[in-house]
Design a protein around this motif. Structure first.
Motif, short mmCIF file in Angstrom:
data_model
loop_
_atom_site.label_atom_id
_atom_site.label_comp_id
_atom_site.label_asym_id
_atom_site.label_seq_id
_atom_site.Cartn_x
_atom_site.Cartn_y
_atom_site.Cartn_z
N VAL A 98 0.84 -1.20 0.00
CA VAL A 98 0.00 0.00 0.00
C VAL A 98 0.88 1.24 0.00
O VAL A 98 0.61 2.21 -0.73
CB VAL A 98 -0.96 0.01 1.21
N GLU A 127 0.86 4.23 -2.72
CA GLU A 127 0.53 5.61 -2.36
C GLU A 127 1.61 6.60 -2.82
O GLU A 127 1.31 7.67 -3.32
CB GLU A 127 0.40 5.74 -0.85
N GLY A 137 -1.37 8.42 2.73
CA GLY A 137 -2.64 8.97 3.20
C GLY A 137 -3.72 7.96 3.49
O GLY A 137 -4.53 8.17 4.40
N ASN A 138 -3.74 6.87 2.72
CA ASN A 138 -4.81 5.90 2.91
C ASN A 138 -4.44 4.78 3.88
O ASN A 138 -5.18 3.81 4.01
CB ASN A 138 -5.25 5.30 1.57
N LEU A 139 -3.29 4.90 4.51
CA LEU A 139 -2.97 3.99 5.61
C LEU A 139 -3.27 4.72 6.91
O LEU A 139 -3.27 5.95 6.95
CB LEU A 139 -1.48 3.60 5.57
N THR A 140 -3.52 3.97 7.97
CA THR A 140 -3.78 4.63 9.24
C THR A 140 -2.48 5.18 9.80
O THR A 140 -1.39 4.87 9.31
CB THR A 140 -4.38 3.66 10.27
#
Lengths: 291, 267
Positions: free
Chosen positions: A167, A171, B106-109
């Motif tokens: 991920v 990103e 941004g889309n990870l915590t």
């Protein structure tokens, strides 16, 4: 009852599309490229199963061999064809991917000829009957495998070091690199996972229709790509949703006599409709340009 | 007894030199963006790199993190030559950084961002994760625990499960520092950490920086325009102008150097 059985068949073929679409969407999300050779990896997996079956005979051994070979193939393609183009224009990478696709198809044709091979050993016949509804074992197997793949992959991406690194790379690749993430390794792992899934999808396809040819991956590949775009390319749940949606639409359209001849047209119209309303796909991120 | 040859990685006062950069240069086409920059930063020091916009400060950071390869010159971390190594490798050798424009995932915590930084510090193979063997769960729990400890230090623990993109600006800046600290660096590079902050946030940031220096004994190289912050916390400064060193030395004398004032304010 017709509708119900069409729905179940649709969920099953949709599951196969979803498994292939996962390969497209993960590679797109992480390596930012469309791997149009992905469908042909399925075909190579099919021929690997063919050869293993001739030598050893057992379908599960064949599946294992195909999975291993596809992983090696996927990682090799990435290393030789795509990695040298990291940072090149997206168009160059896209054309390379199409070139790899033609290469694999033509090689298979040269080696195995163009007449389809029948892999009857893989075929799973029979089924269960519930009242008026009959479900093939192969359909049930596909549903079960799809469910397992989705759960395992989601857990892997969400709750493992490698998944988080994936991920992170999708990103912001440079930031991930500067945080010590080996992005080349992560991209290679992504290709490995995608190719293993392609082998599994090939096995499921051959369980239902055991005819193997050098273009067997082309159409499922394009449909799975469509599914990935419908769901929102780059999104893993999106690929799952898109695949199943496309499979269900295909199956229902096929069960309506008036629509049956136009099934492919109906499927691709769904793509157009979804993109008109949500240009980034159902679960894709809508990005609004900040000014 | 004859003097031993002077060790280049020990300063005159006997402290270890953590970062040594010798004659760093990089040329883009005809432009020398960084020309003969020398740094020697002692262990535990807070060193400032300042200069007008376009002076080459961020380029120096990009050289020290492997984003660019220097045209000539070398740099060493604790005596180890890192010139020409890849960014991920340099990070593992002990240089971590933050960015001028926030570049969180941004889309990870918040916790996951830190866990990415923790990288390979806890052993667990891909195979074990894939098939969810016992060590996978042990490693995950360990990652989570370490991440939470770091977030406590930065007062971000209560936001652990928020998406990083939903944090307010000042907290995103802090999270970037926490993520960089998670990679367990010897040297931390901060690229304009106070950019876009209001005075309260800047004060809070200064407190965080002093705190992590005490707690982790880390050496920091910092780019900053906020002179209040620079004069408040930096011990040594190098001033860059048009890619070359304009002045260097302890903060007070550098800031009073007429050449420096001229470069910043004009004649």
């Amino acid at each position: 009852m017709d509708f119900l059985s069409a729905l179940i068949n649709g969920l099953s073929s949709g599951g196969t599309y979803a498994i292939i679409a996962l390969g497209y969407t993960m590679v797109y999300g992480i390596a930012k490229m469309l791997n149009f050779a992905h469908g042909d990896v399925i075909m190579v997996g099919g021929y690997t199963m063919f050869l293993t079956l001739m030598a050893l005979g057992h379908p599960l051994v064949a599946l294992a061999a195909a999975t291993v070979f596809c992983v090696i193939l996927g990682v090799t393609i990435e290393r030789l064809a795509y990695r040298p183009l990291r940072g090149a224009s997206p168009l160059a990478v896209l054309i390379t991917a199409i070139g790899v696709s033609f290469l694999l198809q033509s090689l298979a044709q040269i080696i195995f000829g163009s007449s389809p091979k029948m892999l009857v050993q893989l075929q799973i016949s029979g089924g269960i009957t519930l009242g008026a509804l009959s479900i093939d074992y192969s359909t049930l197997l596909t549903l079960a495998v799809t469910a397992v793949v989705m759960v395992v992959l989601s857990l892997f991406v969400k709750y493992s070091k490698t998944g988080r690194a994936m991920v992170a790379v999708s990103e912001d690749r440079d930031a991930a690199l500067l945080m010590g993430v080996n992005t080349n390794a992560i991209i290679a792992i992504t290709f490995a996972i995608g190719s293993a899934l392609a082998a599994i999808a090939g096995y499921l396809m051959l369980c239902k229709a055991p005819s193997l040819s050098n273009t067997m991956g082309a159409m499922p590949g394009i449909k799975a790509f469509t599914a990935a775009v419908i769901g929102g390319i780059g999104s893993i749940p999106g690929a799952m949703l898109g695949g199943i949606l496309l499979g269900v639409v295909e199956s229902i359209s096929y069960s309506v006599p008036a629509l049956a001849p136009f099934t492919d047209a109906v499927e691709f119209s769904i793509l157009i409709l979804v993109l008109l309303v949500r240009p980034s796909g159902i679960l894709g991120k809508m990005r609004r340009e900040k000014v | 007894m004859a003097d031993l040859k002077k060790n280049p990685f020990v300063a005159e006062d006997g402290r270890e030199i953590v970062l040594k950069a010798d004659h760093l240069c990089i040329q883009f086409g005809g432009l020398k963006a960084v020309d003969d920059v020398n740094l020697s930063i002692r262990r535990g020091e807070l060193y400032g790199l300042i200069g007008p916009n376009g002076a080459g400060k961020t380029t120096v950071f990009n050289l020290l993190t492997g984003v660019y390869k220097p045209t000539s010159g070398r740099f060493f971390l604790c005596g180890k030559d890192l010139t020409g190594k890849a960014p991920a490798e340099i990070n593992r050798c002990g240089i971590a950084r933050t960015f001028q424009n926030i570049r969180l995932f941004g889309n990870l915590t918040v916790a996951e961002n830190v866990m990415v930084g923790l990288g390979n510090q806890i052993p667990c193979s891909l195979f074990e994760s894939m098939f969810r063997l016992p060590r996978h769960f042990k490693a995950e729990a360990e990652y989570r625990k370490k991440a939470m400890e770091l977030l406590e230090v930065f007062h971000l623990a209560e936001y652990a499960d928020h998406l990083a993109q939903n944090l307010p600006y000042g907290k995103q800046r802090k999270l970037e520092i926490a993520r960089a600290m998670a990679t367990n660096p010897t040297l931390l590079l901060l690229d304009e950490p106070a950019a876009g902050m209001n005075p309260n946030e800047t004060q809070e940031l200064m407190d965080v920086i002093s705190f992590i220096r005490q707690r982790f004994g880390i050496t920091i190289l910092l780019i900053e325009h906020d002179m209040r912050l620079v004069s408040g916390i930096c011990e040594q400064l190098t001033v860059l102008n048009f890619g070359t060193e304009l002045a260097k030395g302890d903060t007070a004398s550098v800031l009073n150097d007429p050449n420096v004032i001229k470069a910043y304010i004009g004649e």
